[in-house]
Design a protein around this motif. Sequence first.
Motif, mmCIF file in Angstrom:
data_model
loop_
_atom_site.group_PDB
_atom_site.id
_atom_site.type_symbol
_atom_site.label_atom_id
_atom_site.label_comp_id
_atom_site.label_asym_id
_atom_site.label_seq_id
_atom_site.Cartn_x
_atom_site.Cartn_y
_atom_site.Cartn_z
ATOM 1 N N ASP A 334 0.823 -1.214 0.000
ATOM 2 C CA ASP A 334 0.000 0.000 0.000
ATOM 3 C C ASP A 334 0.863 1.272 0.000
ATOM 4 O O ASP A 334 0.351 2.388 0.022
ATOM 5 C CB ASP A 334 -0.866 -0.010 1.280
ATOM 6 N N ALA A 335 2.161 1.093 -0.007
ATOM 7 C CA ALA A 335 3.082 2.234 0.165
ATOM 8 C C ALA A 335 2.816 3.310 -0.877
ATOM 9 O O ALA A 335 2.660 4.492 -0.545
ATOM 10 C CB ALA A 335 4.523 1.738 0.090
ATOM 11 N N GLU A 336 2.717 2.927 -2.144
ATOM 12 C CA GLU A 336 2.574 3.938 -3.203
ATOM 13 C C GLU A 336 1.301 4.756 -2.990
ATOM 14 O O GLU A 336 1.312 5.980 -3.011
ATOM 15 C CB GLU A 336 2.554 3.255 -4.575
ATOM 16 N N ARG A 337 0.201 4.059 -2.703
ATOM 17 C CA ARG A 337 -1.079 4.771 -2.539
ATOM 18 C C ARG A 337 -1.000 5.705 -1.326
ATOM 19 O O ARG A 337 -1.450 6.846 -1.375
ATOM 20 C CB ARG A 337 -2.218 3.758 -2.340
ATOM 21 N N ARG A 338 -0.368 5.262 -0.267
ATOM 22 C CA ARG A 338 -0.434 6.036 0.975
ATOM 23 C C ARG A 338 0.602 7.163 1.024
ATOM 24 O O ARG A 338 0.442 8.145 1.723
ATOM 25 C CB ARG A 338 -0.245 5.106 2.180
ATOM 26 N N ILE A 339 1.690 7.024 0.250
ATOM 27 C CA ILE A 339 2.792 7.998 0.386
ATOM 28 C C ILE A 339 2.841 8.993 -0.761
ATOM 29 O O ILE A 339 3.194 10.157 -0.582
ATOM 30 C CB ILE A 339 4.149 7.244 0.472
ATOM 31 N N SER A 340 2.466 8.548 -1.967
ATOM 32 C CA SER A 340 2.737 9.406 -3.146
ATOM 33 C C SER A 340 2.032 10.748 -3.060
ATOM 34 O O SER A 340 2.435 11.704 -3.693
ATOM 35 C CB SER A 340 2.339 8.666 -4.430
ATOM 36 N N GLY A 341 0.974 10.838 -2.230
ATOM 37 C CA GLY A 341 0.244 12.109 -2.166
ATOM 38 C C GLY A 341 0.833 13.093 -1.158
ATOM 39 O O GLY A 341 0.407 14.237 -1.051
ATOM 40 N N ARG A 342 1.858 12.689 -0.418
ATOM 41 C CA ARG A 342 2.430 13.587 0.608
ATOM 42 C C ARG A 342 3.077 14.795 -0.067
ATOM 43 O O ARG A 342 3.752 14.653 -1.090
ATOM 44 C CB ARG A 342 3.494 12.874 1.457
ATOM 45 N N THR A 343 2.917 15.965 0.477
ATOM 46 C CA THR A 343 3.552 17.153 -0.122
ATOM 47 C C THR A 343 4.923 17.414 0.508
ATOM 48 O O THR A 343 5.852 17.819 -0.159
ATOM 49 C CB THR A 343 2.664 18.402 0.121
ATOM 50 N N ALA A 344 5.072 17.068 1.774
ATOM 51 C CA ALA A 344 6.372 17.322 2.435
ATOM 52 C C ALA A 344 7.362 16.213 2.046
ATOM 53 O O ALA A 344 6.963 15.097 1.696
ATOM 54 C CB ALA A 344 6.182 17.347 3.951
ATOM 55 N N GLU A 345 8.648 16.551 2.152
ATOM 56 C CA GLU A 345 9.690 15.593 1.760
ATOM 57 C C GLU A 345 9.567 14.311 2.586
ATOM 58 O O GLU A 345 9.342 14.364 3.802
ATOM 59 C CB GLU A 345 11.060 16.227 2.006
ATOM 60 N N THR A 346 9.688 13.186 1.916
ATOM 61 C CA THR A 346 9.540 11.885 2.578
ATOM 62 C C THR A 346 10.708 10.993 2.189
ATOM 63 O O THR A 346 11.101 10.939 1.020
ATOM 64 C CB THR A 346 8.225 11.221 2.133
ATOM 65 N N VAL A 347 11.286 10.317 3.167
ATOM 66 C CA VAL A 347 12.398 9.393 2.917
ATOM 67 C C VAL A 347 12.040 8.037 3.522
ATOM 68 O O VAL A 347 11.660 7.965 4.691
ATOM 69 C CB VAL A 347 13.708 9.898 3.555
ATOM 70 N N LEU A 348 12.138 6.992 2.690
ATOM 71 C CA LEU A 348 11.925 5.633 3.185
ATOM 72 C C LEU A 348 13.290 4.950 3.260
ATOM 73 O O LEU A 348 14.136 5.180 2.376
ATOM 74 C CB LEU A 348 11.016 4.843 2.227
ATOM 75 N N THR A 349 13.513 4.153 4.281
ATOM 76 C CA THR A 349 14.851 3.553 4.456
ATOM 77 C C THR A 349 14.739 2.029 4.583
ATOM 78 O O THR A 349 15.089 1.454 5.624
ATOM 79 C CB THR A 349 15.516 4.125 5.721
ATOM 80 N N PRO A 350 14.269 1.367 3.509
ATOM 81 C CA PRO A 350 14.102 -0.090 3.589
ATOM 82 C C PRO A 350 15.384 -0.871 3.398
ATOM 83 O O PRO A 350 16.277 -0.424 2.669
ATOM 84 C CB PRO A 350 13.155 -0.384 2.415
ATOM 85 N N HIS A 351 15.478 -2.019 4.071
ATOM 86 C CA HIS A 351 16.489 -2.978 3.659
ATOM 87 C C HIS A 351 15.831 -3.840 2.569
ATOM 88 O O HIS A 351 14.656 -3.632 2.222
ATOM 89 C CB HIS A 351 17.015 -3.810 4.832
ATOM 90 N N GLU A 352 16.580 -4.813 2.035
ATOM 91 C CA GLU A 352 16.102 -5.570 0.873
ATOM 92 C C GLU A 352 14.749 -6.230 1.136
ATOM 93 O O GLU A 352 13.835 -6.175 0.322
ATOM 94 C CB GLU A 352 17.136 -6.629 0.466
ATOM 95 N N GLY A 353 14.595 -6.825 2.310
ATOM 96 C CA GLY A 353 13.335 -7.526 2.612
ATOM 97 C C GLY A 353 12.160 -6.569 2.661
ATOM 98 O O GLY A 353 11.097 -6.826 2.072
ATOM 99 N N GLU A 354 12.357 -5.442 3.337
ATOM 100 C CA GLU A 354 11.264 -4.458 3.419
ATOM 101 C C GLU A 354 10.945 -3.909 2.031
ATOM 102 O O GLU A 354 9.787 -3.680 1.673
ATOM 103 C CB GLU A 354 11.674 -3.335 4.380
ATOM 104 N N PHE A 355 11.986 -3.708 1.214
ATOM 105 C CA PHE A 355 11.761 -3.178 -0.144
ATOM 106 C C PHE A 355 10.904 -4.169 -0.943
ATOM 107 O O PHE A 355 9.923 -3.793 -1.589
ATOM 108 C CB PHE A 355 13.096 -2.943 -0.857
ATOM 109 N N GLY A 356 11.269 -5.436 -0.827
ATOM 110 C CA GLY A 356 10.545 -6.465 -1.587
ATOM 111 C C GLY A 356 9.087 -6.557 -1.165
ATOM 112 O O GLY A 356 8.211 -6.813 -1.975
#
Length: 467
Positions: A334-356
């Motif tokens: 759900d990350a894309e739906r929930r994050i792409s609309g944010r106006t303020a700068e956003t940084v995600l810091t996944p490791h490989e498993g979280e990214f997958g």
Amino acid sequence: MIRVPRGTPVLTAEQMRAAEQACFDAGVSQEELMERAGTAVAREAARFAFGRPVLVLAGPGNNGGDAYVVARLLRQWGHDVIVAALGGKEAGAAGMMRSRWDGETVTLDDAEPRPVLVDGLFGTGMSRALEGEARKALHRLSQAAAFVLAIDLPSGFATDSGEDLGGAPATATVALGALKPAHLLMPALERCGTVLHADIGIPGESDICSLSRPHLVAPARDSHKYSRGLVLVVEGEMPGAARLSARAALHGGAGYVMLAGQGGGGNGPDALVHRSVESADDLQHLLGDDRISAVVIGPGLGRGERSQALLGVAIACEHRLVIDGDALTLLGRDAERRISGRTAETVLTPHEGEFGRMFDDGDGGKLDRTVSAARRICATIVHKGPDTVIAHPDGRVVMSGDSSPWLSTAGTGDVLAGLCGARMAKGNAHAAAEAVWLHTRAAALAGPAFCADDLIGRIPDAIGECV
Ligand SMILES: NC(=O)C1=CN([C@@H]2O[C@H](COP(=O)(O)OP(=O)(O)OC[C@H]3O[C@@H](n4cnc5c(N)ncnc54)[C@H](O)[C@@H]3O)[C@@H](O)[C@H]2O)[C@H](O)CC1
Ligand SMILES: [K+]
């Protein structure tokens, strides 16, 4: 130890070919480029050979063409050189360089091992798995050598993804014209050995570059704790993780760090301000403070209903936001739906498993997948690992391949999240790369077998090297 040249452009195979073509269009011949490439490699080979016998592997393409230049120059300089050839072009620059070699040439099969091996079998033209005689001979000869110097890339690795196509490791690699993604992506990253950059006059413009030491500025004289940035770290079910982030933010340059949760602040530094937050409404109220510069959520957050509710409030707020750990798992697909609309700068810091778990795997390498996800989600993604890829939504990419293996210990991800929060607090576009550099440098300074708490203690020293 600097394994890869810092702040150097990284070009894909296709970008490299375009850059070479631009040179040809500007009147520089392929022969001239090949002579420059071969000269750069020959100088390094001579340096490492110490007069030992050299075996040069020459492949069927231009990597092989470079190899013939190397062999010819080493022989001119008095070195004992033999070429082991795999096929070989008759035409073009490579054919010309092959014809100008007048020393001994043997087949790969007949080649006897020698102490110094120069690998000019394949470079950026590697397009399929290495098999048969070439693969067998490459492994036989490189295993027996005391020093292996790869031309452009160790043969047998995919240029743009770093995938192992049957390659063999090198002691050092001379990157021609620019770095390639394979110099900074596992497993190729580990097989390149020390990467040396040879500038052979090919102007390589790229949105991708290798990580370099940031230039940080000390606080202005009239600074105060709010102007340096207030970072709020959301505590969850495991308050220790959030405390690591909060302490990292404090040492990472934030002027004021608030730990918001039920943990009571533990025995963290007194400089850490703890604010009690029981419910999502409490957090919502706290986030109404416009002095907040950045919010960090995820370290030790937990995955229950309360955690989900806290995450929802954090995503909805107008502040810069770092999302790490459990918060990434809660986002999932759900990350894309929930994050792409944010106006303020956003940084995600996944490791490989979280990214997958958040993004479809796709068939590209780590670089392509991270760049595509950052664009889709309109946020910066720090895709962690021994080969960290920092992809910004505007297309800028920074790659790092120098991190200490000792970072593989609990809590170092929490530290990076807090560092990201501190660097973002000033609202600069390079915050994520600054945080990754400071994290990597602090680990190098901490030496072997450190824990996350030791790592935090080294952050000021790393900052000291940047101001
Ligand atoms: N970057 C620069 O400024 C310069 C780079 N040069 C060198 O050119 C090579 C790239 O040369 P290219 O001919 O495109 O490819 P390779 O030599 O890497 O490969 C040769 C050829 O081999 C075939 N091939 C691919 N995979 C396999 C395989 N698994 N088994 C057998 N054969 C394979 C394929 O047909 C390739 O075309 C670059 O790395 C530099 O070293 C210029 O010389 C100077 C400027
Ligand atoms: K090579």
